[in-house]
Design an enzyme around this catalytic site. Structure first.
Site, PDB file in Angstrom:
ATOM      1  N   ALA A  27      16.150 -54.130  15.768  1.00 37.00           N
ATOM      2  CA  ALA A  27      16.564 -55.423  15.213  1.00 37.00           C
ATOM      3  C   ALA A  27      15.632 -56.531  15.713  1.00 37.00           C
ATOM      4  O   ALA A  27      15.242 -57.424  14.948  1.00 37.00           O
ATOM      5  CB  ALA A  27      18.010 -55.723  15.575  1.00 37.00           C
ATOM      6  N   TYR A  28      15.264 -56.485  16.988  1.00 33.66           N
ATOM      7  CA  TYR A  28      14.340 -57.467  17.556  1.00 33.66           C
ATOM      8  C   TYR A  28      12.987 -57.398  16.853  1.00 33.66           C
ATOM      9  O   TYR A  28      12.438 -58.410  16.407  1.00 33.66           O
ATOM     10  CB  TYR A  28      14.173 -57.218  19.060  1.00 33.66           C
ATOM     11  CG  TYR A  28      13.119 -58.084  19.691  1.00 33.66           C
ATOM     12  CD1 TYR A  28      13.410 -59.388  20.065  1.00 33.66           C
ATOM     13  CD2 TYR A  28      11.833 -57.610  19.907  1.00 33.66           C
ATOM     14  CE1 TYR A  28      12.441 -60.201  20.642  1.00 33.66           C
ATOM     15  CE2 TYR A  28      10.858 -58.408  20.484  1.00 33.66           C
ATOM     16  CZ  TYR A  28      11.168 -59.702  20.845  1.00 33.66           C
ATOM     17  OH  TYR A  28      10.209 -60.499  21.410  1.00 33.66           O
TER      18      TYR A  28
END
Length: 150
Positions: A27-28
């Protein structure tokens, strides 16, 4: 704010919000790729017309507690050790300050250590940039017509 980790990611269009099989690292990375694409599309649509430009800054590893917030014990411990190799927040801010102090917009989109850097091939995808911008408009409930005054 960007990160070199965008280079090892592609957008998961079929699950862009990571609602299935969430992974904080992926996600990052995706968020950093999205920052690159969104800034590129913003510039394509508005920089010449409005005289403003978006940039993405990679401050590198910074010695802060950001990786310890709302994380599990293992992640918090890992970040506590890893952050020790990072630079101070003051050092990380130098590229932001440098960009803000330029009289003319520098060439490039992605910067680190006060110099332009090359992003990934995926970060240069005009099709993905347009798609992300359109999705952002939908999610925010707004629409910008290309060429119309802002």
């Amino acid at each position: 704010t960007g990160s070199n980790s965008h280079k090892w990611m592609k957008i998961r269009w079929n699950d862009i919000m990571f609602q299935r099989r969430y992974n904080c690292l992926l996600a990052y990375k995706q968020s950093k790729l999205c920052n690159m694409l969104f800034a590129a599309e913003f510039n394509r649509r508005f920089s010449k017309r409005l005289g403003i430009k978006a940039f993405v800054v990679d401050p590198g590893l910074v010695d802060t507690a950001i990786g310890c917030k709302r994380t599990g014990r293992l992640t918090s411990r890992f970040w506590s050790l890893r952050r020790r190799g990072g630079v101070s927040p003051e050092e990380a801010a130098k590229t932001y300050l440098w960009l803000c102090g330029q009289k003319e917009h520098p060439e490039g989109l992605y910067f680190g250590d006060c110099t332009a850097r090359r992003g990934s091939r995926r970060s240069e995808s005009e099709a993905d940039a347009r798609r992300l911008f359109a999705l952002s408009e939908t999610l925010c409930g707004i629409a910008f017509e290309e060429g119309a005054p802002v």
